[in-house]
Design an enzyme around this catalytic site. Structure first.
Site, PDB file in Angstrom:
ATOM      1  N   ASP A 143      31.331 -42.087   2.254  1.00 50.93           N
ATOM      2  CA  ASP A 143      31.434 -43.229   1.353  1.00 50.93           C
ATOM      3  C   ASP A 143      31.334 -44.568   2.064  1.00 50.93           C
ATOM      4  OD1 ASP A 143      31.835 -44.855  -0.775  1.00 50.93           O
ATOM      5  OD2 ASP A 143      33.918 -44.313  -1.136  1.00 50.93           O
TER       6      ASP A 143
ATOM      7  N   ARG B 208      35.341 -54.037  -6.071  1.00 52.49           N
ATOM      8  CA  ARG B 208      34.944 -54.226  -4.666  1.00 52.49           C
ATOM      9  C   ARG B 208      34.155 -55.515  -4.464  1.00 52.49           C
ATOM     10  NH1 ARG B 208      38.743 -50.807  -3.254  1.00 52.49           N
ATOM     11  NH2 ARG B 208      38.467 -48.775  -4.186  1.00 52.49           N
TER      12      ARG B 208
ATOM     13  N   GLU C 175      21.267 -45.595  -1.549  1.00 56.85           N
ATOM     14  CA  GLU C 175      22.179 -46.626  -2.052  1.00 56.85           C
ATOM     15  C   GLU C 175      22.923 -47.192  -0.863  1.00 56.85           C
ATOM     16  OE1 GLU C 175      24.756 -45.515  -5.384  1.00 56.85           O
ATOM     17  OE2 GLU C 175      26.313 -46.881  -4.683  1.00 56.85           O
TER      18      GLU C 175
ATOM     19  N   GLU D 280      34.672 -38.926  -9.338  1.00 54.83           N
ATOM     20  CA  GLU D 280      35.897 -39.732  -9.382  1.00 54.83           C
ATOM     21  C   GLU D 280      36.426 -39.888 -10.800  1.00 54.83           C
ATOM     22  OE1 GLU D 280      34.896 -43.337  -7.162  1.00 54.83           O
ATOM     23  OE2 GLU D 280      35.513 -42.323  -5.321  1.00 54.83           O
TER      24      GLU D 280
ATOM     25  N   GLU E  53      33.042 -53.476   1.301  1.00 56.89           N
ATOM     26  CA  GLU E  53      34.255 -52.759   0.901  1.00 56.89           C
ATOM     27  C   GLU E  53      35.006 -52.202   2.105  1.00 56.89           C
ATOM     28  OE1 GLU E  53      33.609 -49.456  -1.771  1.00 56.89           O
ATOM     29  OE2 GLU E  53      35.693 -48.797  -1.631  1.00 56.89           O
TER      30      GLU E  53
ATOM     31  N   HIS F  79      37.308 -43.506   7.418  1.00 60.20           N
ATOM     32  CA  HIS F  79      38.235 -43.540   6.275  1.00 60.20           C
ATOM     33  C   HIS F  79      39.700 -43.552   6.675  1.00 60.20           C
ATOM     34  CE1 HIS F  79      38.552 -43.875   2.074  1.00 60.20           C
ATOM     35  NE2 HIS F  79      37.425 -43.236   1.783  1.00 60.20           N
TER      36      HIS F  79
ATOM     37  N   LYS G 118      24.153 -42.299  -1.555  1.00 61.78           N
ATOM     38  CA  LYS G 118      24.691 -43.269  -0.595  1.00 61.78           C
ATOM     39  C   LYS G 118      24.196 -42.942   0.806  1.00 61.78           C
ATOM     40  CE  LYS G 118      28.887 -44.431  -3.131  1.00 61.78           C
ATOM     41  NZ  LYS G 118      30.343 -44.649  -3.086  1.00 61.78           N
TER      42      LYS G 118
END
Ligand code: GCW
Length: 689
Positions: free
Chosen positions: A342, A141, A364, A269, A370, A509, A337
């Site tokens: 995300d 990213r 975060e 992930e 990104e 998203h 985050k």
């Protein structure tokens, strides 16, 4: 005669209108240019004090010949590496505090603010960049070039003089905005980072960054004991595993006595983690924390977890981590985050903030864009972070903002921290887009003082980065009117604009593919995890659009404190910016504007696109005030930005129209592209051809 006229013309060009010097952006917000003489009286000669002296000599713009005193012993009001600006200079309780004070002093001079007297303390103890840099030199990213830290294994691990210069430049830039930590490798970590060969390079990086007050941290892979140490297991409760981590950690500290600690992405992930061995996140984190504790190190344990098949990805971090509240060692910080999904263009805050009261929690943020246009779109993230940090969690009653729930002031955790995923690479201007530098800058400034407003930060950054050196008062006022005002306005509107042309009203998203750049609300290749495909998030159908997270839906709303849960649960009270985040609503749902939901969506897409077109005009108009090099670079980025905003608008409207079956409001521009064609476009790769 002709010769004389010719000479006059040349004379005119040289004397009257000197071409604006090209600037590459390499110097960031620390551009050289003009310093007056200054005497520095300092308490000692540590590396930080030497740097402070150097900075004063290189950039003093106060009274010529003034004496500046740097003194230790600032009293209890000054905390950590904070400082006090006084009439005669800077006092602090640490050498690093003096350096920070000097940067503040010089920044005030350059931005025309009064020298000021008073105390400035850091909001967070640890202000950290996370580099998603792989050991082969690629950057996950990353849109600002390859890694500044890594370029491969073997011989490529050797440290060169050029490396050291680069790291020093990086250290200085970060110190100037108060950043004091860096995680130099990707959270998708390679076990090899803990090999002796890699640690040699890590040590060299730490040595260069130390004088700038920047501690080095590493991301580690939870299966390192098995993969690198060749143990039969990586079970955190296995004694051999515990001993292996102890030994590696001791080796790191032997080389780097002030090493910061470890960052871990576990059971996320596809990354390994304690759950592979039937252990909890707390058991995994605590094992590492115990290995680090004797050396003073910390563990930053990420809460970015979600499993395929779960009904609502947004609920999972909370569901997994809340039961563990109070079960982590004091030197563990759970890294969360900003949003529950995300780093989307806009998300409500992650409900773990304010809810975990017996565990240190750190935000975060993602500096690298990104999901916000990579290094192509001009998007200033200050307003997003301001909105997030000021969000009230109600964790301990009204006023429990995310900032206060994480900085230690509300819950008194032993450690406090904030991380930003870096947007830095080998590109000559570091970040790919000149304006992306502002996001690096804003992160540092907010990590130091989370009460700063994004307007103030944008203003400061523009003055430091673009103000022409010198000039009289009138010239400066003209620059403020004609450059600063409009460009600052553009920066401050840019995030909302991006939300509008990408994902207005709480949509999220809906990117095509895994590049997370172009639109793809249709994107759902056969066999792909549903929670990696846009239809999972937008849920568009003939009945409406949006993800139902109400009590009647996934019930994610109930993870928020009482007053917020009620607010979000009701479409009448839910802030419109989060409407489709929490609700699935019919296309003709009545909005506050009086329009139907469909019309409102269409208007937002148009508004976002219109804004970017406006940004092009703003930028073209300021040409006389910008050096040719940066002017052209930003102009060309804006062109692509605009083209792609148009693609976003057309693609999303034409796609969603298949479900709404309603006309695009007649006062809006018609789409100029066909959906079929748009579905074939591969952005951003289009640009690289
Ligand atoms: O946003 C997603 C990114 C991944 C990233 C992951 C994470 C480092 O698409 O590239 O991996 O988040 O934050 O772990």
């Amino acid at each position: 005669m002709r010769a004389i006229i010719g000479a006059l013309i040349v004379f005119n060009m040289v004397i009257m209108a000197p071409p604006v010097r090209g600037e590459s952006g390499r110097e960031l917000w620390l551009r050289a240019g003009g310093a007056d003489p200054v005497h520095v009286v300092a308490a000692g000669d540590s590396a930080a004090i030497e740097l402070a002296r150097g900075e004063l000599r290189r950039g003093w713009r106060g009274k010529a010949g003034a004496t500046v005193t740097l003194a230790l012993g600032a009293g209890a009001e000054v905390r950590g590496d904070g400082y006090r600006l006084t009439a005669s200079g800077v006092t602090a309780n640490t050498d690093l505090g003096l350096l920070y004070g000097v940067y503040d002093l010089l920044r005030r001079q350059r931005t025309g603010r009064p020298a000021g007297e008073g105390v400035s303390n850091p909001a967070y103890e640890r202000r950290i960049l996370n580099h998603w840099d792989n050991l082969d030199g690629s950057v996950e990213r990353g849109y600002g070039g390859r890694s500044i830290f890594w370029r491969g294994g073997g011989a490529a691990l050797a440290v060169t003089e050029r490396d050291r210069e680069l790291w020093a430049e990086y250290g200085r830039a970060n110190a100037s905005i108060g950043i004091n930590g860096t995680v130099i490798n990707n959270v998708n970590a390679a076990p090899e980072v803990l090999s002796d060969a890699c640690l040699g390079r890590v040590q060299a990086i730490a040595d260069v960054l130390r004088p700038y007050g920047i501690r080095v941290y590493l991301s580690v892979k939870f299966s390192s004991p098995a993969q690198l140490g060749k143990l039969p297991t990586s079970d955190p409760l296995d004694e051999r595993v515990v001993a292996w981590w102890r030994e590696r950690v001791a080796e790191v500290y032997r080389r780097i006595p002030d090493f910061g600690g470890l960052l871990v992405k576990a059971n996320s992930e596809g990354q390994p983690g304690p759950q592979d061995f039937g252990r909890t996140h707390a058991e995994g984190a605590n094992m590492l924390a115990d290995a680090l504790a004797p050396h003073g190190g910390i563990v930053m344990w990420r809460a970015f977890v979600y499993n395929p098949g779960d009904r609502d990805r947004a609920r999972q971090a909370y569901a997994e981590f809340m039961p563990l509240d109070g079960r982590f060692r004091p030197n563990v910080i759970v890294q969360v985050k900003n949003g529950p999904v995300d780093f989307q263009p806009r998300e409500p805050f992650n409900p773990l903030f304010g809810a975990m009261k017996k565990t240190a929690v750190m935000p975060e943020l993602q500096i690298t864009q990104e999901y916000l246009g990579h290094s192509i779109h001009l998007v200033f993230l200050g307003p997003m972070w301001e909105e997030f940090l000021r969000s009230d969690t109600y964790g301990a009653g009204p006023g429990s903002t995310v900032a206060r729930a994480t900085d230690g002031s509300l819950f008194g955790q032993e450690h406090s921290a904030i991380a930003g995923v870096a947007n830095i690479g080998l590109d000559h201007n570091w970040c790919g887009h000149h304006f992306a530098q502002a996001n690096w800058y804003a992160f540092g400034r907010l990590a130091w003082d989370h009460t700063l407003g994004s307007r103030e930060i944008a203003d400061e950054w523009l003055r430091l980065t673009f103000a022409p050196p010198g000039g009289n008062r009138a010239k400066r006022a003209q620059w403020e009117d004609e450059f600063l005002g409009p460009v600052r306005g553009m920066m401050l509107r840019s995030w909302e604009a991006a939300i509008d042309y990408m994902m207005p009203l709480g949509l999220h998203h809906i990117f095509a593919g895994v590049h997370h750049y172009g639109p793809g609300p249709w994107y759902a290749p056969e066999g792909m995890r549903p929670d990696w495909t846009p239809p999972y998030y937008h849920q568009a159908d003939a009945g409406g659009i949006g993800f139902d997270r109400t009590r009647r839906g996934s019930d994610a709303v109930s993870q928020y404190a009482g007053p917020l849960a009620a607010l979000f649960d009701d479409p009448e009270t839910c802030p419109e910016m989060y409407l489709l985040w929490f609700h699935h609503l019919p296309w003709n749902h009545k909005m506050k504007s009086g329009r139907t939901l469909w019309d409102e969506i269409a208007c937002r897409y148009q508004r976002g696109l219109d804004q970017v077109r406006e940004f092009q005009k703003v930028w073209d108009r300021v040409e006389p005030y910008v050096d040719a090099e940066r002017f052209a670079a930003v102009q060309s980025k804006l062109r692509r930005h605009c083209r792609d905003a148009q693609i976003w608008k057309d693609a999303c409207l034409l796609y969603f129209q298949q479900f709404s079956r309603m006309p695009i409001p007649y006062e809006l521009e018609r789409p100029v592209q066909d959906l079929e064609e748009l579905m074939k476009i591969e952005l951003p790769w289009l640009h690289h051809n």
